[in-house]
Design an enzyme around this catalytic site. Sequence first.
Site, PDB file in Angstrom:
ATOM      1  N   GLY A   1       0.757  -1.291   0.065  1.00  0.00           N
ATOM      2  CA  GLY A   1       0.111  -0.031  -0.024  1.00  0.00           C
ATOM      3  C   GLY A   1       0.825   1.290  -0.090  1.00  0.00           C
ATOM      4  O   GLY A   1       0.623   2.264  -0.666  1.00  0.00           O
ATOM      5  N   THR A   2       2.015   1.284   0.609  1.00  0.00           N
ATOM      6  CA  THR A   2       2.732   2.400   0.821  1.00  0.00           C
ATOM      7  C   THR A   2       3.305   2.939  -0.661  1.00  0.00           C
ATOM      8  O   THR A   2       3.247   3.844  -0.997  1.00  0.00           O
ATOM      9  CB  THR A   2       4.126   2.099   1.939  1.00  0.00           C
TER      10      THR A   2
ATOM     11  N   CYS B   1       2.485   1.604  11.929  1.00  0.00           N
ATOM     12  CA  CYS B   1       3.789   2.262  11.856  1.00  0.00           C
ATOM     13  C   CYS B   1       4.027   3.393  12.830  1.00  0.00           C
ATOM     14  O   CYS B   1       5.441   3.869  12.895  1.00  0.00           O
ATOM     15  CB  CYS B   1       3.699   2.925  10.511  1.00  0.00           C
TER      16      CYS B   1
ATOM     17  N   SER C   1      -3.470  -3.127  -0.719  1.00  0.00           N
ATOM     18  CA  SER C   1      -2.513  -3.891   0.034  1.00  0.00           C
ATOM     19  C   SER C   1      -3.081  -5.287   0.372  1.00  0.00           C
ATOM     20  O   SER C   1      -4.135  -5.568   0.719  1.00  0.00           O
ATOM     21  CB  SER C   1      -2.042  -3.079   1.319  1.00  0.00           C
TER      22      SER C   1
ATOM     23  N   ASN D   1      -7.898   4.241   8.643  1.00  0.00           N
ATOM     24  CA  ASN D   1      -7.125   3.104   9.425  1.00  0.00           C
ATOM     25  C   ASN D   1      -7.427   3.101  10.768  1.00  0.00           C
ATOM     26  O   ASN D   1      -7.063   1.905  11.314  1.00  0.00           O
ATOM     27  CB  ASN D   1      -5.739   2.918   8.883  1.00  0.00           C
TER      28      ASN D   1
ATOM     29  N   GLN E   1      -7.426  -0.004   3.502  1.00  0.00           N
ATOM     30  CA  GLN E   1      -8.440  -0.738   4.771  1.00  0.00           C
ATOM     31  C   GLN E   1      -9.786  -1.100   4.494  1.00  0.00           C
ATOM     32  O   GLN E   1     -10.368  -1.836   5.032  1.00  0.00           O
ATOM     33  CB  GLN E   1      -8.619   0.460   5.808  1.00  0.00           C
TER      34      GLN E   1
HETATM   35  N1  PLP Z   1      -2.659   3.167   3.831  1.00  0.00           N
HETATM   36  C1  PLP Z   1      -3.484   2.739   4.863  1.00  0.00           C
HETATM   37  C2  PLP Z   1      -4.899   3.161   4.932  1.00  0.00           C
HETATM   38  C3  PLP Z   1      -2.975   1.679   5.605  1.00  0.00           C
HETATM   39  O1  PLP Z   1      -3.646   1.303   6.848  1.00  0.00           O
HETATM   40  C4  PLP Z   1      -1.802   1.281   5.557  1.00  0.00           C
HETATM   41  C5  PLP Z   1      -1.157   0.133   6.378  1.00  0.00           C
HETATM   42  O2  PLP Z   1      -1.149   0.324   7.561  1.00  0.00           O
HETATM   43  C6  PLP Z   1      -1.006   1.564   4.276  1.00  0.00           C
HETATM   44  C7  PLP Z   1      -1.385   2.324   3.573  1.00  0.00           C
HETATM   45  C8  PLP Z   1       0.231   1.042   4.204  1.00  0.00           C
HETATM   46  O3  PLP Z   1       0.177  -0.568   3.695  1.00  0.00           O
HETATM   47  P1  PLP Z   1       1.241  -1.349   3.466  1.00  0.00           P
HETATM   48  O4  PLP Z   1       1.643  -1.731   4.697  1.00  0.00           O
HETATM   49  O5  PLP Z   1       0.997  -2.265   2.493  1.00  0.00           O
HETATM   50  O6  PLP Z   1       2.496  -0.654   2.897  1.00  0.00           O
END
Ligand code: PLP
Length: 394
Positions: free
Chosen positions: A72-73, A335, A206, A158, A186
């Site tokens: 996702g990032t 995170c 993700s 999230n 999410q």
């Molecule tokens: N965006 C949201 C809303 C998330 O909750 C998260 C993870 O906690 C991410 C992005 C990041 O995803 P990834 O862990 O796959 O990098």
Amino acid sequence: MSSSIYLDHAATTPLAPEVVQAMAPYLESAYGNPSSIHRYGKKARRALEEARTTVAQCLGANADELVFTSGGTEADNLAVLGVTRALLEKPETSAKRHLITTAIEHSAVAKPFAYLEKTQGYRVTYLGVDAEGIVSLEDVRSALSEETVLVSVMHANNEIGSIQPIEAIGELLRQHGILFHSDAVQTAGKLPLDVNKLNVDYLSLSAHKLYGPKGVGALYVRRRSLAPVPLIFGGGQESGFRSGTENVAGCVGFAEALKLACASMAEESDRLRALQRYFIDGVLEKVPSAVLNGPSDLSKRVPGNVNFSFPPGEGEALVLQLDLKGVAASTGSACKSTSIAPSPIVLATGKPEPIAQASVRFSMGHHTTREMLDEVVETLYSLMVRYREKMPLV
Ligand code: PLP
């Protein structure tokens, strides 16, 4: 407390057994590089493209509109940074420097925007939210200017699970010809996601939030919308949008996980919503000082998400105490779990700092039962009694 109770599915989920099974051949025997032209490569390529088609079908998209990423990032960064770079390369948009996002985005969206603001001369509007954590369409409308080129609003938050009016925002932006990204990390696998109904140009996903593997995700890029400039250059994989040998087993697992989640979505979300209601009522009855963060109307909330503040407790301390009692919860984004700052998300809903400092997220999943939630309510009750008696927490 006899068992260990995992209520942190918004941070990550275990692999579904079917996902492990689907991935295994691509970790063991079918280990070819999808760019190789021999039979090993071809087998891997077939699996990768089948995975892409499956993910696309779950979103109402075409397979060539999906870029697999490392999660996702990366999908969020590719959308925000890649699209703004592409806008700079177009003569008609190169001078336009206004972006809109919200005050409740995940750091994977918030930080690229902050970077653009601080170092690239962009003006960024951070939209506020109401007391339930929801952005208003009217606020988006009033923030628009002649200079606006990209808007990013997450599908659901999230921490507090608030679902945003993506369809309506997308419709508005389409009327103005402004590009629209949404982070659906999410909600994928929990809420129906149809890119055409959502009116988005870009959508981030993700796998590990939906019983798939960590380190894999995707960015949907609408065919007729502006293509992002890649962030990673190299061998030209993923149609040049994301170089690097593809994570074949990961993509296969992601597709299997999303397919399973979509097939059982209606049933599972009903079950999770019933558990949410049960848990919210149970906590409020046993710990009346608890403050619910996010929408109380569950139709406005991601299935399985509950977020409470327990004043005068402190979120981090409570999560650690719960862990000692066998309950895994979170203060919000995993995170940020080492920081002790008040939750900016809860602050954005207008709650005072002591409440924002006392928030704990519980996120339920496939294996969550009422009995588990009963145990958690009892544990919270005993922790709060200790707080009230000002006893040291042991
Ligand atoms: N965006 C949201 C809303 C998330 O909750 C998260 C993870 O906690 C991410 C992005 C990041 O995803 P990834 O862990 O796959 O990098």
